[in-house]
Design an enzyme around this catalytic site. Sequence first.
Site, mmCIF file in Angstrom:
data_model
loop_
_atom_site.group_PDB
_atom_site.id
_atom_site.type_symbol
_atom_site.label_atom_id
_atom_site.label_comp_id
_atom_site.label_asym_id
_atom_site.label_seq_id
_atom_site.Cartn_x
_atom_site.Cartn_y
_atom_site.Cartn_z
ATOM 1 N N HIS A 1 1.121 10.790 3.824
ATOM 2 C CA HIS A 1 1.492 10.088 5.069
ATOM 3 C C HIS A 1 1.419 11.044 6.264
ATOM 4 O O HIS A 1 0.890 10.693 7.321
ATOM 5 C CB HIS A 1 2.935 9.565 4.996
ATOM 6 C CG HIS A 1 3.191 8.520 3.943
ATOM 7 N ND1 HIS A 1 4.240 8.590 3.062
ATOM 8 C CD2 HIS A 1 2.542 7.354 3.662
ATOM 9 C CE1 HIS A 1 4.234 7.516 2.281
ATOM 10 N NE2 HIS A 1 3.218 6.751 2.622
ATOM 11 N N SER B 1 4.578 7.829 -2.904
ATOM 12 C CA SER B 1 6.045 7.934 -2.928
ATOM 13 C C SER B 1 6.556 7.646 -4.332
ATOM 14 O O SER B 1 7.481 8.310 -4.816
ATOM 15 C CB SER B 1 6.664 6.926 -1.953
ATOM 16 O OG SER B 1 6.185 7.128 -0.660
ATOM 17 N N LYS C 1 13.948 -5.741 -1.154
ATOM 18 C CA LYS C 1 13.315 -4.724 -2.007
ATOM 19 C C LYS C 1 14.208 -3.487 -2.079
ATOM 20 O O LYS C 1 14.538 -2.901 -1.048
ATOM 21 C CB LYS C 1 11.950 -4.381 -1.381
ATOM 22 C CG LYS C 1 11.029 -3.569 -2.269
ATOM 23 C CD LYS C 1 9.658 -3.452 -1.591
ATOM 24 C CE LYS C 1 8.889 -2.227 -2.047
ATOM 25 N NZ LYS C 1 7.711 -1.955 -1.230
ATOM 26 N N ARG D 1 -6.667 5.442 -0.551
ATOM 27 C CA ARG D 1 -6.870 6.521 -1.522
ATOM 28 C C ARG D 1 -8.014 6.088 -2.441
ATOM 29 O O ARG D 1 -9.159 6.120 -2.048
ATOM 30 C CB ARG D 1 -5.575 6.792 -2.294
ATOM 31 C CG ARG D 1 -4.482 7.419 -1.433
ATOM 32 C CD ARG D 1 -3.127 7.312 -2.068
ATOM 33 N NE ARG D 1 -2.794 5.900 -2.266
ATOM 34 C CZ ARG D 1 -1.623 5.447 -2.683
ATOM 35 N NH1 ARG D 1 -0.661 6.283 -2.964
ATOM 36 N NH2 ARG D 1 -1.401 4.152 -2.819
HETATM 37 O O1 PNS Z 1 4.106 1.656 2.203
HETATM 38 P P1 PNS Z 1 3.758 0.265 1.796
HETATM 39 O O2 PNS Z 1 4.851 -0.295 0.912
HETATM 40 O O3 PNS Z 1 2.399 0.158 1.183
HETATM 41 O O4 PNS Z 1 3.756 -0.604 3.151
HETATM 42 C C1 PNS Z 1 3.593 -1.994 3.112
HETATM 43 C C2 PNS Z 1 3.879 -2.632 4.490
HETATM 44 C C3 PNS Z 1 5.250 -2.239 4.991
HETATM 45 C C4 PNS Z 1 2.818 -2.202 5.470
HETATM 46 C C5 PNS Z 1 3.795 -4.181 4.252
HETATM 47 O O5 PNS Z 1 4.581 -4.534 3.165
HETATM 48 C C6 PNS Z 1 4.237 -4.983 5.483
HETATM 49 O O6 PNS Z 1 3.598 -4.969 6.500
HETATM 50 N N1 PNS Z 1 5.377 -5.678 5.349
HETATM 51 C C7 PNS Z 1 5.931 -6.514 6.390
HETATM 52 C C8 PNS Z 1 5.807 -7.976 6.028
HETATM 53 C C9 PNS Z 1 4.494 -8.565 6.507
HETATM 54 O O7 PNS Z 1 4.115 -8.486 7.639
HETATM 55 N N2 PNS Z 1 3.770 -9.215 5.571
HETATM 56 C C10 PNS Z 1 2.524 -9.879 5.897
HETATM 57 C C11 PNS Z 1 1.341 -8.943 5.847
HETATM 58 S S1 PNS Z 1 0.696 -8.956 4.215
#
Ligand code: PNS
Length: 166
Positions: free
Chosen positions: A20, A132, A44, A94
């Site tokens: 990150h 993570s 979560k 990745r």
């Molecule tokens: O680090 P991560 O868990 O891969 O990040 C995921 C994240 C936070 C980018 C994604 O879960 C997110 O944007 N969540 C907010 C909910 C949302 O907007 N969902 C619709 C888009 S799929």
Amino acid sequence: MKNRNRAIFPGTFDPITNGHVDLVKRALRIFDQVTIGVLFNVGKASLFAVEERVELIEREFESYGASVVVKSFSGLLADFAKQMDTRVIIRGLRAISDYDYEAQMALMNKSLWEEMETFFLMAREENSYVSSSLAKQISQLGGSVSRLVSPRVEEALRKKYINKVG
Ligand code: PNS
């Protein structure tokens, strides 16, 4: 600052990894300001509370001044991006296995807000396995995560697991 010079780097950051950090530094070569959006997801379970995740990220970038902003958000990323008046989302890729999920999110976000664009940065080779969840798993089992996270985050992980066991 013109909004087109800003980007959002969203994630769970439970906790922030070297992968990150590298992506944020590289994004700063293109954008003047990167807002790290830390998802606060009530549904979560995370190892670190959102305040702890934000603090670890802030300390990681304390020498970056106003070019790195750290904010938590809940709900839709598209709504957070609108609130921040920022149209660009940065995500890292990745392995090819990241692609399906990332493509789904990028397309979903675009359907929620047409002006939103997702920019993908390829993770460096040495970070291609960094995550993570791997850092948590290894740390929980007593292994060294110094290649995956900063010394501060490694210490925070160690403390979490000592407290969990003890
Ligand atoms: O680090 P991560 O868990 O891969 O990040 C995921 C994240 C936070 C980018 C994604 O879960 C997110 O944007 N969540 C907010 C909910 C949302 O907007 N969902 C619709 C888009 S799929």
